[in-house]
Design a protein around this motif. Sequence first.
Motif, PDB file in Angstrom:
ATOM      1  N   THR A 212       2.097   1.772  12.863  1.00  0.00           N
ATOM      2  CA  THR A 212       1.932   2.720  11.990  1.00  0.00           C
ATOM      3  C   THR A 212       0.831   2.449  10.904  1.00  0.00           C
ATOM      4  O   THR A 212      -0.043   3.465  10.503  1.00  0.00           O
ATOM      5  N   LEU A 213       0.726   1.371  10.426  1.00  0.00           N
ATOM      6  CA  LEU A 213      -0.269   0.977   9.324  1.00  0.00           C
ATOM      7  C   LEU A 213      -1.564   0.871   9.800  1.00  0.00           C
ATOM      8  O   LEU A 213      -2.273   1.507   9.105  1.00  0.00           O
ATOM      9  N   GLY A 214      -1.586   0.486  11.154  1.00  0.00           N
ATOM     10  CA  GLY A 214      -3.175   0.635  11.873  1.00  0.00           C
ATOM     11  C   GLY A 214      -3.471   2.227  11.937  1.00  0.00           C
ATOM     12  O   GLY A 214      -4.689   2.451  11.617  1.00  0.00           O
ATOM     13  N   ALA A 215      -2.509   3.094  12.255  1.00  0.00           N
ATOM     14  CA  ALA A 215      -2.790   4.541  12.629  1.00  0.00           C
ATOM     15  C   ALA A 215      -3.184   5.163  11.077  1.00  0.00           C
ATOM     16  O   ALA A 215      -3.876   5.988  11.281  1.00  0.00           O
ATOM     17  N   LEU A 216      -2.438   4.641  10.005  1.00  0.00           N
ATOM     18  CA  LEU A 216      -2.590   5.395   8.808  1.00  0.00           C
ATOM     19  C   LEU A 216      -3.934   4.844   8.257  1.00  0.00           C
ATOM     20  O   LEU A 216      -4.582   5.681   7.601  1.00  0.00           O
ATOM     21  N   ALA A 217      -4.288   3.673   8.602  1.00  0.00           N
ATOM     22  CA  ALA A 217      -5.517   3.119   7.997  1.00  0.00           C
ATOM     23  C   ALA A 217      -6.826   3.986   8.569  1.00  0.00           C
ATOM     24  O   ALA A 217      -7.759   4.250   7.977  1.00  0.00           O
ATOM     25  N   ALA A 218      -6.594   4.172   9.701  1.00  0.00           N
ATOM     26  CA  ALA A 218      -7.675   4.814  10.329  1.00  0.00           C
ATOM     27  C   ALA A 218      -8.184   6.131   9.923  1.00  0.00           C
ATOM     28  O   ALA A 218      -9.187   6.739   9.830  1.00  0.00           O
ATOM     29  N   ARG A 219      -6.870   6.867   9.184  1.00  0.00           N
ATOM     30  CA  ARG A 219      -6.853   8.245   8.570  1.00  0.00           C
ATOM     31  C   ARG A 219      -7.190   8.093   7.240  1.00  0.00           C
ATOM     32  O   ARG A 219      -6.922   9.168   6.538  1.00  0.00           O
ATOM     33  N   ARG A 220      -7.197   6.774   6.646  1.00  0.00           N
ATOM     34  CA  ARG A 220      -7.470   6.657   5.168  1.00  0.00           C
ATOM     35  C   ARG A 220      -6.231   7.065   4.399  1.00  0.00           C
ATOM     36  O   ARG A 220      -6.355   7.716   3.321  1.00  0.00           O
ATOM     37  N   VAL A 221      -5.017   7.112   4.878  1.00  0.00           N
ATOM     38  CA  VAL A 221      -3.732   7.686   4.431  1.00  0.00           C
ATOM     39  C   VAL A 221      -3.312   6.391   3.343  1.00  0.00           C
ATOM     40  O   VAL A 221      -3.289   5.294   3.651  1.00  0.00           O
TER      41      VAL A 221
ATOM     42  N   ALA B 291      -1.921   5.877  -7.572  1.00  0.00           N
ATOM     43  CA  ALA B 291      -1.553   6.951  -7.314  1.00  0.00           C
ATOM     44  C   ALA B 291      -2.291   8.169  -7.782  1.00  0.00           C
ATOM     45  O   ALA B 291      -2.314   9.221  -6.957  1.00  0.00           O
ATOM     46  N   ARG B 292      -3.114   8.105  -8.598  1.00  0.00           N
ATOM     47  CA  ARG B 292      -4.095   9.144  -8.982  1.00  0.00           C
ATOM     48  C   ARG B 292      -5.038   9.287  -8.036  1.00  0.00           C
ATOM     49  O   ARG B 292      -5.675  10.290  -7.897  1.00  0.00           O
ATOM     50  N   ALA B 293      -5.534   8.092  -7.417  1.00  0.00           N
ATOM     51  CA  ALA B 293      -6.487   8.313  -6.534  1.00  0.00           C
ATOM     52  C   ALA B 293      -6.425   8.786  -5.185  1.00  0.00           C
ATOM     53  O   ALA B 293      -7.127   9.698  -4.329  1.00  0.00           O
ATOM     54  N   GLY B 294      -5.136   8.771  -4.830  1.00  0.00           N
ATOM     55  CA  GLY B 294      -4.602   9.488  -3.655  1.00  0.00           C
ATOM     56  C   GLY B 294      -5.392   9.218  -2.164  1.00  0.00           C
ATOM     57  O   GLY B 294      -5.646   7.900  -2.012  1.00  0.00           O
ATOM     58  N   THR B 295      -5.772   9.963  -1.468  1.00  0.00           N
ATOM     59  CA  THR B 295      -6.479   9.755  -0.057  1.00  0.00           C
ATOM     60  C   THR B 295      -7.510   8.857  -0.295  1.00  0.00           C
ATOM     61  O   THR B 295      -8.228   9.097  -1.212  1.00  0.00           O
ATOM     62  N   GLY B 296      -7.718   7.799   0.671  1.00  0.00           N
ATOM     63  CA  GLY B 296      -8.700   7.062   0.570  1.00  0.00           C
ATOM     64  C   GLY B 296      -8.575   5.633  -0.540  1.00  0.00           C
ATOM     65  O   GLY B 296      -9.397   4.833  -0.078  1.00  0.00           O
ATOM     66  N   ALA B 297      -7.693   5.580  -1.103  1.00  0.00           N
ATOM     67  CA  ALA B 297      -7.201   4.491  -1.909  1.00  0.00           C
ATOM     68  C   ALA B 297      -7.043   3.135  -1.002  1.00  0.00           C
ATOM     69  O   ALA B 297      -6.038   3.421  -0.101  1.00  0.00           O
ATOM     70  N   PRO B 298      -7.290   2.184  -1.249  1.00  0.00           N
ATOM     71  CA  PRO B 298      -7.005   0.888  -0.588  1.00  0.00           C
ATOM     72  C   PRO B 298      -5.603   0.589  -0.663  1.00  0.00           C
ATOM     73  O   PRO B 298      -5.062   0.904  -1.631  1.00  0.00           O
ATOM     74  N   PRO B 299      -4.925   0.174   0.393  1.00  0.00           N
ATOM     75  CA  PRO B 299      -3.497  -0.061   0.341  1.00  0.00           C
ATOM     76  C   PRO B 299      -3.150  -0.951  -0.611  1.00  0.00           C
ATOM     77  O   PRO B 299      -4.046  -1.997  -0.851  1.00  0.00           O
ATOM     78  N   LEU B 300      -1.844  -0.809  -0.933  1.00  0.00           N
ATOM     79  CA  LEU B 300      -1.601  -1.669  -2.135  1.00  0.00           C
ATOM     80  C   LEU B 300      -0.160  -2.519  -1.745  1.00  0.00           C
ATOM     81  O   LEU B 300       0.883  -1.968  -1.274  1.00  0.00           O
ATOM     82  N   ALA B 301      -0.160  -3.697  -2.175  1.00  0.00           N
ATOM     83  CA  ALA B 301       1.234  -4.687  -1.938  1.00  0.00           C
ATOM     84  C   ALA B 301       1.645  -5.127  -3.339  1.00  0.00           C
ATOM     85  O   ALA B 301       0.703  -5.634  -4.084  1.00  0.00           O
ATOM     86  N   ILE B 302       2.855  -4.463  -3.627  1.00  0.00           N
ATOM     87  CA  ILE B 302       3.454  -5.044  -5.106  1.00  0.00           C
ATOM     88  C   ILE B 302       4.364  -6.237  -4.771  1.00  0.00           C
ATOM     89  O   ILE B 302       5.166  -6.138  -4.017  1.00  0.00           O
ATOM     90  N   HIS B 303       4.156  -7.230  -5.297  1.00  0.00           N
ATOM     91  CA  HIS B 303       5.044  -8.233  -5.241  1.00  0.00           C
ATOM     92  C   HIS B 303       5.888  -8.983  -6.496  1.00  0.00           C
ATOM     93  O   HIS B 303       5.016  -9.134  -7.476  1.00  0.00           O
ATOM     94  N   GLY B 304       6.988  -9.317  -6.127  1.00  0.00           N
ATOM     95  CA  GLY B 304       7.585  -9.820  -7.837  1.00  0.00           C
ATOM     96  C   GLY B 304       8.944 -10.189  -7.308  1.00  0.00           C
ATOM     97  O   GLY B 304       9.653  -9.442  -6.353  1.00  0.00           O
ATOM     98  N   GLY B 305       9.471 -10.914  -8.207  1.00  0.00           N
ATOM     99  CA  GLY B 305      11.043 -11.360  -7.973  1.00  0.00           C
ATOM    100  C   GLY B 305      12.032 -10.137  -8.312  1.00  0.00           C
ATOM    101  O   GLY B 305      11.734  -9.129  -8.650  1.00  0.00           O
TER     102      GLY B 305
END
Length: 431
Positions: free
Chosen positions: A214-223, A121-135
């Motif tokens: 959408t994920l492809g488009a956002l990745a190109a913008r480093r969102v 959250a602090r890194a903001g723009t440019g941070a690698p995308p994140l997937a949180i998983h759990g039950g």
Amino acid sequence: MTELVRADEAAFLWKSVLHTPSPRLSPAMRDSVAHHTRCLERTPGVLRIAADASQLDGWLRGGQLSALETSLASLTDGAISLAVVPVDDVEKLACDPSYSFASFVASPASFEARARALDFARAGTGAPPLAIHGGASSGKTHLLRAIAAGLSESLGDGVLCCGAEQLSLDLIRAIDAQTIREFRERLASARALVVDDLDALAGRDATQEELAITLGALAARRVPVAVSLGKAVDRSSGLVDSLCEKLAGFQSIELRAPEWETRVAIVIARARRWRVDPPPAVAAYLASRLRSQLARLDVYLTRLMTRSSSGNALADLDVVKHLISGGEKPLVTSPEDVLTAVARQFNLRVRDLRSSSRGARVTTPRQVAMYLMRRHCGLSYPEIGRRFARHHTTALHSDRVIQEQLADNASLRAAVVLVEKELLRLSEGGG
């Protein structure tokens, strides 16, 4: 924070609750409640409301909070429960207080996960995308929404945060309104995207395809993008290939369901919002009972608090067990049961309470009986007055006197708690 979730539906429901006729909610009181509350969201089966903590004690003693809970149940046929989240000042709320990094109670096993989410959250723009998983009840929704709040602080408007179910509903609306282009543009123009519970998209291939685009488009913008799901991407089922391909590049964070010790700590932290410190036995019981239902903890705390005039039902393990085992059923009692329970508690006869005596030994118990009839039997002041052969202003005065004394008079508060405990027992046929 901009959200795809539409808050207007929840706000409309809360407004309807506030305007449902109730003898315990005068026009002035409705305005006061509206001023000191803010609708947070409506989730399946729950309407979550933030309320100024400074007002709650008075609303509990006056029965207004209980009346609002009853009105919501009446409007929705019991399908939706009220969850009140006490806050210091609703006017200063910048985000949902239940979903911040500060309010996330990390277990020894989830401590590192919380730190990584905070870094993202602090890194903001440019941070690698994140997937949180759990039950279930692992806290992934909490962390994900804390991330959204953190991103909003740093990025400002344009952070889209929603559940996958809502994303699918938005696509349906776009299809119906022939506004698919606008739907895509809205997602693609986001400054950050946070989507909870991707498992809800199983069988909804069109939404998954749109999300993959959408994920492809956002990745190109480093969102920055963060999502949550029940299992790691490579072990998830029901996701289309195009979405799995995009998610494969996400950094993964695993959250485990909190252990018993952490659940106890969560119960204590949530209860303290109500300015109550539950005894260890009560916190332990709730933590054990709500093992997989921690998401409904605020509902249970609201119910427990509203069932006691002094708002301290959490102090008595027997009362907590009784109320929890009683499910959604409200306390149902009769004026006769109130008279009997009050007379027994104060070592009087019922006819003493109805007598013309003005002695202190009888006056206070009589006022307690009037207060409890008002609170638990739903009687109007004239109806209460008639039961004691008195003018309705006497019932009104008694109700207010007891409300005021409950705030400071510990012995009276203890006596009322015992009477209400007896009424609970009688309401379940234990008399």
